[in-house]
Enzyme design. Structure first.
Site, short mmCIF file in Angstrom:
data_model
loop_
_atom_site.label_atom_id
_atom_site.label_comp_id
_atom_site.label_asym_id
_atom_site.label_seq_id
_atom_site.Cartn_x
_atom_site.Cartn_y
_atom_site.Cartn_z
CD GLU A 153 0.50 0.98 3.06
OE1 GLU A 153 0.10 2.11 2.70
OE2 GLU A 153 1.50 0.81 3.79
CB CYS A 262 6.11 4.85 7.03
SG CYS A 262 4.57 4.12 7.54
C1 UDX Z 1 4.78 8.13 3.85
C2 UDX Z 1 4.61 7.99 2.34
O1 UDX Z 1 4.22 9.26 1.80
C3 UDX Z 1 3.56 6.93 2.02
O2 UDX Z 1 3.48 6.74 0.61
C4 UDX Z 1 3.98 5.63 2.69
O3 UDX Z 1 3.00 4.63 2.41
C5 UDX Z 1 4.13 5.83 4.18
O4 UDX Z 1 5.09 6.86 4.44
P1 UDX Z 1 3.48 9.43 5.78
O5 UDX Z 1 4.64 9.07 6.64
O6 UDX Z 1 2.11 9.21 6.29
O7 UDX Z 1 3.57 8.64 4.38
O8 UDX Z 1 3.56 11.00 5.47
P2 UDX Z 1 4.23 11.93 4.39
O9 UDX Z 1 3.20 12.86 3.92
O10 UDX Z 1 4.96 11.19 3.36
O11 UDX Z 1 5.24 12.80 5.29
C6 UDX Z 1 6.37 12.21 5.95
C7 UDX Z 1 7.18 13.28 6.63
O12 UDX Z 1 7.83 14.10 5.67
C8 UDX Z 1 6.36 14.24 7.50
O13 UDX Z 1 7.05 14.47 8.71
C9 UDX Z 1 6.27 15.50 6.67
O14 UDX Z 1 6.13 16.66 7.46
C10 UDX Z 1 7.61 15.48 5.94
N1 UDX Z 1 7.58 16.22 4.68
C11 UDX Z 1 6.80 15.82 3.65
C12 UDX Z 1 8.41 17.33 4.53
O15 UDX Z 1 9.17 17.69 5.44
N2 UDX Z 1 8.39 18.01 3.34
C13 UDX Z 1 7.61 17.65 2.29
O16 UDX Z 1 7.66 18.30 1.23
C14 UDX Z 1 6.78 16.51 2.45
#
Ligand code: UDX
Length: 437
Positions: A153, A262
């Site tokens: 997923e 994750c």
């Molecule tokens: C991630 C992946 O996006 C997803 O596809 C996978 O299945 C699980 O891991 P998630 O951890 O829920 O999802 O959140 P995500 O939106 O990817 O953000 C992860 C981290 O990166 C957050 O702490 C967010 O604040 C940070 N982030 C994200 C940034 O610092 N800058 C960005 O541009 C995007």
């Protein structure tokens, strides 16, 4: 709608519950099993175990109509034709993913299912896991009843439901062609690429995707440091860079570093797979190291202005690892607050979701002893020597900078999410320090 009965193992977890609610909303009959009896009891009262936009409503609708039911007994998956395995694979101390509970769950399922059925593994598992599980089933004579498919997923927290309903791709891997086809056809909207492949390819697609995402963030965060020195603005540098379609515009926001349950976990698990294969992975290791340093750069920015942080009062806005969730697992806020407290600072924090109920507040205070929780952003800022913004909640973007300035004892704002315009803040007399600008 097809007659197939769907089962879920790990039905109260983030991935399992979203799958259960979404699949039921599409018209499937779904039985969600979980061994977590406390979460099942709450679900029976209509209380979701975590906050995810839109989930509560979907659960209400699908449980009220009877298409979605929950159970604490795995043998109620007896008649299921396809069972999604959504069991967590947490990090072991050395970074490897712990697949033990998942492997036991599939073995147990094979014992109760009437078959022929498919176990579609949603959990992120090291390459080779599905083949290993399948071999074990064959050795115990259960492979005819239960075929194993790797079906990763790609849901992100806070957007889990729309990510489920609008997938970027569907991946299904395995050796039993009919089982792979069945897993791939459960939900693939028209136009969405479907890749049917081997177990190993499917498993590695998931790790490679998360590694790319993490690398993109560490890269932009590393470039942000040079922007600060050069008087450049990472937001513009990121925008101009991301307009190249080979790079892509999203996932280029510099900040406090990536958090959540994750990305770091999967990166560590991937590195340990390289270790096991006796292959070097210097790039992946650097992605992790850059990220681990990133959040402490914000503490450094406070110290640059305030000197020793001993006895200083610091307000923190944001505890969740990103907006749209109450999840603090792996949040950069945790190491930052721990460091501030260890340096002798007095810290008050606000979060609109992570601190929203007495239970959540108790949990936070257990993981961050010494932290005070504020009931509003302005309360978190009141009388402080500096304010640190760590989560990009939309409501923080709407805060009145002038009011914040009047609340603060020292008008210092270190913005780990670049929510405000530096020129505007400085024009108001605020010492504003963003990331990379
Ligand atoms: C991630 C992946 O996006 C997803 O596809 C996978 O299945 C699980 O891991 P998630 O951890 O829920 O999802 O959140 P995500 O939106 O990817 O953000 C992860 C981290 O990166 C957050 O702490 C967010 O604040 C940070 N982030 C994200 C940034 O610092 N800058 C960005 O541009 C995007």
């Amino acid at each position: 709608m097809t007659e197939i009965l769907l089962g879920i193992i790990g039905g109260c977890g983030h991935i399992g519950l979203i799958h259960a609610a979404c699949l039921a909303s599409l018209g499937y009959t779904v039985v969600a099993y979980d061994s977590n009896t406390a979460a099942l009891k709450n679900l029976a009262k209509g209380i979701a175990p975590f906050y995810e936009p839109g989930l509560q409503e979907l659960l209400h609708k699908t449980t009220a109509s009877g298409v979605l039911t929950f159970t604490g007994r795995i043998n109620e998956l007896h008649r299921a034709g396809l069972v999604y395995v959504c069991v967590g694979t947490p990090s072991l101390a050395d970074g490897r993913a712990d697949t033990g509970p998942l492997e036991s769950a599939v073995q147990e399922l094979a014992g109760v299912v009437a078959g022929p059925a498919v176990a579609a593994i949603k959990s992120t598992v090291p390459v080779g896991t599905a083949r290993k599980i399948s071999r074990r089933l064959a050795a115990s004579g259960l492979a005819k009843k239960l075929a194993v498919v790797s079906n990763p997923e790609f849901l992100a927290e806070g957007t889990g439901i729309s990510d489920f309903l609008n997938p970027s791709r569907v991946i299904a891997g395995g050796e039993d062609a009919a089982a792979v086809k069945r897993a791939a056809s459960i939900y693939a909207p028209p136009g969405v690429p479907v890749i049917t492949t081997t177990w190993e390819n499917a498993e590695l697609i998931k790790y490679a995707a998360n590694a790319f995402l993490a690398a993109k963030l560490s890269l932009i965060n590393e470039i942000a440091a040079l922007c600060e020195q050069a008087g450049a603005d990472i937001r513009l540098v990121g925008r101009g860079t991301g307009l190249d379609p080979r790079i892509g515009a999203s996932y280029l926001e510099a900040g406090a570093g990536f958090g959540g349950p994750c990305l770091e976990k999967d990166l560590r698990a991937l590195i340990s797979q390289f270790d096991r294969a006796a292959l070097p992975a210097p790039l992946l290791e650097a992605v992790l190291a850059v990220n681990r340093r990133q959040c402490y750069r914000l503490v450094q920015k406070l110290s640059e202005k305030l000197g020793s942080l001993e006895g200083k009062k610091i307000g923190v806005l944001g505890l969740a690892f990103k907006p749209g969730t109450d999840d603090v697992r792996g949040s950069p806020s945790l190491p930052v607050i721990r460091r501030l407290l260890a340096l002798g600072a007095l810290v008050a924090a606000h979060d609109p979701a992570a601190g929203a109920s007495p239970v959540k507040r108790d949990r936070l205070q257990a993981v961050l002893p010494g932290l005070t929780l504020a009931s509003s952003p302005y309360e978190a800022a009141a009388g402080k020597d500096g304010l640190l913004i760590l989560t990009a909640w939309p409501e923080y973007k709407k805060l009145d900078p002038e009011k914040l300035k009047h609340c603060l004892a020292v008008p210092l704002i270190v913005d780990g999410r670049n929510l405000f315009d530096p020129a505007q803040m400085r024009a108001l007399g605020i010492d504003y320090r963003g990331v990379g600008r």
